[in-house]
Scaffold this active site. Structure first.
Site, PDB file in Angstrom:
ATOM      1  N   HIS A  91      23.879  12.577  34.746  1.00 35.31           N
ATOM      2  CA  HIS A  91      22.552  13.025  35.167  1.00 35.31           C
ATOM      3  C   HIS A  91      22.398  12.892  36.675  1.00 35.31           C
ATOM      4  O   HIS A  91      23.200  12.240  37.356  1.00 35.31           O
ATOM      5  CB  HIS A  91      21.458  12.193  34.481  1.00 35.31           C
ATOM      6  CG  HIS A  91      21.416  10.772  34.962  1.00 35.31           C
ATOM      7  ND1 HIS A  91      22.371   9.837  34.643  1.00 35.31           N
ATOM      8  CD2 HIS A  91      20.534  10.135  35.778  1.00 35.31           C
ATOM      9  CE1 HIS A  91      22.082   8.684  35.228  1.00 35.31           C
ATOM     10  NE2 HIS A  91      20.973   8.839  35.930  1.00 35.31           N
ATOM     11  N   ASP A 138      19.079  11.744  39.220  1.00 34.46           N
ATOM     12  CA  ASP A 138      17.840  11.003  38.976  1.00 34.46           C
ATOM     13  C   ASP A 138      16.596  11.899  39.013  1.00 34.46           C
ATOM     14  O   ASP A 138      16.343  12.594  40.007  1.00 34.46           O
ATOM     15  CB  ASP A 138      17.685   9.878  40.009  1.00 34.46           C
ATOM     16  CG  ASP A 138      18.759   8.803  39.823  1.00 34.46           C
ATOM     17  OD1 ASP A 138      19.216   8.611  38.680  1.00 34.46           O
ATOM     18  OD2 ASP A 138      19.136   8.176  40.828  1.00 34.46           O
ATOM     19  N   HIS A 160      25.661  11.108  38.279  1.00 41.29           N
ATOM     20  CA  HIS A 160      26.292   9.821  37.971  1.00 41.29           C
ATOM     21  C   HIS A 160      26.128   9.477  36.494  1.00 41.29           C
ATOM     22  O   HIS A 160      25.299  10.064  35.785  1.00 41.29           O
ATOM     23  CB  HIS A 160      25.764   8.700  38.865  1.00 41.29           C
ATOM     24  CG  HIS A 160      24.279   8.535  38.862  1.00 41.29           C
ATOM     25  ND1 HIS A 160      23.419   9.364  39.534  1.00 41.29           N
ATOM     26  CD2 HIS A 160      23.488   7.614  38.253  1.00 41.29           C
ATOM     27  CE1 HIS A 160      22.180   8.978  39.351  1.00 41.29           C
ATOM     28  NE2 HIS A 160      22.183   7.911  38.568  1.00 41.29           N
ATOM     29  N   ARG A 216      16.741  -0.579  41.486  1.00 40.94           N
ATOM     30  CA  ARG A 216      16.964   0.713  42.153  1.00 40.94           C
ATOM     31  C   ARG A 216      15.701   1.128  42.898  1.00 40.94           C
ATOM     32  O   ARG A 216      14.604   1.051  42.348  1.00 40.94           O
ATOM     33  CB  ARG A 216      17.315   1.779  41.108  1.00 40.94           C
ATOM     34  CG  ARG A 216      17.847   3.052  41.711  1.00 40.94           C
ATOM     35  CD  ARG A 216      18.147   4.069  40.626  1.00 40.94           C
ATOM     36  NE  ARG A 216      17.011   4.921  40.377  1.00 40.94           N
ATOM     37  CZ  ARG A 216      16.883   5.720  39.319  1.00 40.94           C
ATOM     38  NH1 ARG A 216      17.820   5.753  38.394  1.00 40.94           N
ATOM     39  NH2 ARG A 216      15.822   6.489  39.183  1.00 40.94           N
TER      40      ARG A 216
HETATM   41  C1  SIN Z   1      21.007   5.015  37.167  1.00 43.05           C
HETATM   42  O1  SIN Z   1      21.129   6.013  36.482  1.00 43.05           O
HETATM   43  O2  SIN Z   1      20.364   5.026  38.206  1.00 43.05           O
HETATM   44  C2  SIN Z   1      21.705   3.739  36.754  1.00 43.05           C
HETATM   45  C3  SIN Z   1      23.064   3.734  37.300  1.00 43.05           C
HETATM   46  C4  SIN Z   1      23.748   2.424  37.056  1.00 43.05           C
HETATM   47  O3  SIN Z   1      23.207   1.564  36.350  1.00 43.05           O
HETATM   48  O4  SIN Z   1      24.832   2.229  37.591  1.00 43.05           O
END
Ligand code: SIN
Length: 290
Positions: A113, A115, A262, A277
């Site tokens: 995905h 973000d 990611h 985050r």
């Molecule tokens: C996310 O999708 O922002 C999480 C990525 C992660 O936990 O490495």
């Protein structure tokens, strides 16, 4: 010029005056050595970080000791703080906990995905600061290069996709995967171009992702499904697109949501992983090809 002839940042001699970088692959991802993000960045350091971000799309900073103020302060260099649709009621809504425990109902980010592309203006960058990694190892994050994903399509497919628009629907992950109750009016749902142009580098990017993209508007439903499934398979199964960040406690990774996707690897049950985050937005979503 074919995609194999295009120069990579390393071949372009990407070097920065205020720190060293070690690249993760020839085109995507670099570790930055020699910066303490808890201290204010000098103008030269900030300019170098911006250039390295444009060159590598994913920057990894090890051995950082950040409180939330420093974390947000670093992220603010790239845009204004974003509030995640699932985080609006938190005391600090701009800090999203990324926490997985043995009994977590879901693992955030456990699919390819970008973000929050359901937003009208999706976050342009995210800065994830991981402070606890699983005792058994694992919990790495894979990133995929959406410049290269576009470049590796045939010219005929590139032409076909340019000018199309896709719907990105927050209900897909937040209700479909996370089983959360939607707010009144539902989660955000917005359209974005299937092929967009990165506002800084000017390069074309494939801008659909399996996390949020429901359909391509100009196609019949069965055509849309077939095209999206083919693109999602291209992104997920082409190793050449990917780099892998192996976390250690106190690592901050900054990624560009416009030109990467990611997928965290959930391979550490029943152990725990924790990070926070902070994402940022600019003035506009990536525009289509004109
Ligand atoms: C996310 O999708 O922002 C999480 C990525 C992660 O936990 O490495």
């Amino acid at each position: 010029m074919s995609v194999d002839e295009q120069s990579r940042p390393a071949e372009r001699g990407a070097a920065y005056g205020s720190f060293d970088v070690t690249s993760l692959t020839p085109h995507l991802g670099a570790e930055v050595e020699g910066l303490d993000l808890a201290r204010p960045l000098t103008a030269e350091q900030l300019s170098d970080v911006r250039q390295a971000f444009a060159d590598w799309s994913v920057l990894v900073f090890r051995n950082q000791h950040l409180d939330r103020t420093a974390h947000k302060g670093f992220a603010r260099h790239f845009g204004s703080l974003h509030v995640h649709p699932l985080n609006a009621s938190q005391a600090d809504p701009s800090v999203l906990a990324i926490e997985t425990k043995k009994d977590s109902p879901y693992v955030r980010g456990n699919a390819w995905h970008t973000d929050v592309t359901c937003d009208a203006i999706p976050p342009l960058a995210s800065a994830l600061y991981i402070t606890e990694t699983p005792e058994c190892g694992g919990g790495d994050t894979l990133f995929a290069d959406m410049y290269l994903a576009y470049d590796l399509l045939s010219p005929a497919m590139q032409t076909f996709l340019e000018g199309l628009t896709a719907v990105h629907d927050g209900g897909i992950p937040y209700v479909g995967s996370y089983k959360s109750t939607p707010p009144e009016g539902g989660y955000p749902r917005n359209e974005h171009p299937v092929v967009a142009v990165h506002p800084v580098t000017g390069k074309k990017i494939l801008y659909v992702n399996s996390g949020f993209t429901s359909h391509i508007q100009e196609l019949e439903p069965w055509e849309s499904r077939a095209v999206l499934d083919a693109l999602f398979a291209h992104i997920a199964t082409m190793p050449r697109l990917h780099c892998r960040v192996q976390w250690r406690p106190n690592t901050l990774t900054l990624w560009d949501n416009r030109c990467t996707q990611h997928h965290v690897v959930w391979d550490y049950y029943p152990y725990s992983r924790y990070g926070e985050r902070v994402s940022v937005i600019g003035d506009a979503a990536p525009a289509g090809v004109t």
